[in-house]
Design an enzyme around this catalytic site. Sequence first.
Site, short mmCIF file in Angstrom:
data_model
loop_
_atom_site.label_atom_id
_atom_site.label_comp_id
_atom_site.label_asym_id
_atom_site.label_seq_id
_atom_site.Cartn_x
_atom_site.Cartn_y
_atom_site.Cartn_z
N LYS A 23 32.67 4.84 -18.80
CA LYS A 23 32.98 3.46 -18.38
C LYS A 23 33.46 2.63 -19.57
O LYS A 23 34.47 1.95 -19.51
CB LYS A 23 31.73 2.81 -17.77
CG LYS A 23 31.85 1.31 -17.59
CD LYS A 23 30.62 0.66 -17.03
CE LYS A 23 29.61 0.23 -18.05
NZ LYS A 23 29.95 -0.99 -18.80
N ASP A 307 22.36 1.25 -25.57
CA ASP A 307 22.43 1.51 -24.13
C ASP A 307 21.43 2.59 -23.69
O ASP A 307 21.18 2.76 -22.51
CB ASP A 307 23.85 1.90 -23.71
CG ASP A 307 24.79 0.70 -23.71
OD1 ASP A 307 24.31 -0.44 -23.81
OD2 ASP A 307 26.01 0.91 -23.63
N ARG A 399 27.31 -0.35 -11.35
CA ARG A 399 28.41 -0.76 -12.25
C ARG A 399 28.72 0.35 -13.24
O ARG A 399 29.83 0.42 -13.76
CB ARG A 399 27.97 -1.99 -13.06
CG ARG A 399 28.06 -3.31 -12.32
CD ARG A 399 27.74 -4.45 -13.26
NE ARG A 399 28.42 -4.23 -14.52
CZ ARG A 399 27.89 -4.47 -15.73
NH1 ARG A 399 26.68 -4.96 -15.82
NH2 ARG A 399 28.58 -4.24 -16.83
#
Length: 423
Positions: A23, A307, A399
């Site tokens: 992403k 993350d 997402r």
Amino acid sequence: MEKFIVEGTGEGLRGNVKISGSKNAVLPILAACLLTPEVCEIRNVPPLSDVQYMAKLLQELGAQVFFDEEKEIMRVQAAEISSVEGLYEMARKMRASFLVAGALLGRCGCARLPLPGGCQIGSRPIDLHLKGFQVMGAKNKQEHGVVELQVKNLKGGEIYLDFPSVGATENILLAAALAKGETVIENAAAEPEICDLADFLREMGAHVEGDGTDTITIQGVKELHGATHTVIPDRIEAGTFMTAAAITGGDILLENVQEEHLRPVIAKLAECNVKTEMTEEGLRVYRKGKLHPVQVKTMPFPGFPTDMQAPFMSLMTVAKGTSVITETVFENRFIHAGELQRMGADIKIDSRSAVIEGVDTLTGTKVKATDLRAGAALILSALAAKGETEISDIYHIERGYHKIDEKLRAIGAHIRKENKENE
Ligand code: UD1
């Protein structure tokens, strides 16, 4: 409102998982498509909501976008830029929409974009992006929540970043590709996603050197051409599945991964007593013995990725002993701790550190995803918990994780999606 219902089975996850395209790599690459009037073909594009938002933004700016979701191929042609204005709605949904700023400056010399604003994990300013553009000759004006950038002749310059910001490095790279002369970015971010963007720019005819180090040099060119590019695998999705194998005491094989991007995660998992082996088919991750507690400090690449901090916190909640996690990248990235505590975790937050005492078991309950990676952490904890966990606000998770429920079911997890309001 859709929810995930997860039932802890006490069984280790087993089987193969195919990791999707990254992403965080594809978003700046899509912005880069604005730099040429020719067609760009991007492969291995994950069909995520953030990718759809970016595609919509490119269309609003005048590009034609075709997405074959089945084949995960996106074609973009920005023959002309008909607008340089982004909508607030887009900036609100996705901070990365600000990445079109550099590309618009390079192609048109101006951009009008809503300030992306803060989010759950921190204030997330864009001062470093603007500082870079300023060195390149761009003036910026901020009024009514909109930043207006304007430059007559975009020129190269020497830019020192106070912090190796991923977004600022990408935005400056995008602008510098078509700027006059040489741009040097010092203290640049070195994340694999930066290298993927630099690879794509080179495929378009840009002159970029030094990506993957702290100094990137770009010689501006007059024009760029169309290119075909395959996006790198998502190292954070891979890391999340690795943690799923670790927390459940499973044995899974990750297909489509790049081991060198996962070094910091592999090293920390090894300290936790989780084994990894690179084979011809992919990366095998398994745990047989007990989990060991560890000390983790998030850092820019090649340090431990911020993350992966929330997923790792989930893992540490069931590792016997005391673990300490220090978050140095974002100022407010421990919101998930509260939800994990509701599942029985023992976590104490002291400013930028979290002290975690491993517990024997977590218990399922109703919890809420507060951001993308926090949501992933809740799924991981739910897999290891006793009983049923109901996770709400899963749009955050979707997402960044393509079909996470399907992928987990295929390796033995009991997870389903429900629309609770329709019941
Ligand atoms: C990107 C990733 C995100 C990841 C982060 C750090 C995307 C779409 N998102 O976010 O998943 O967690 O990198 O690896 O790729 N900062 C400033 N001023 C600026 C820019 C950043 O102070 O102008 C600060 C931020 O507030 C933060 C730190 O720098 O504390 C890191 O931010 P940055 O590397 O820019 O992250 P993003 O690009 O937003």
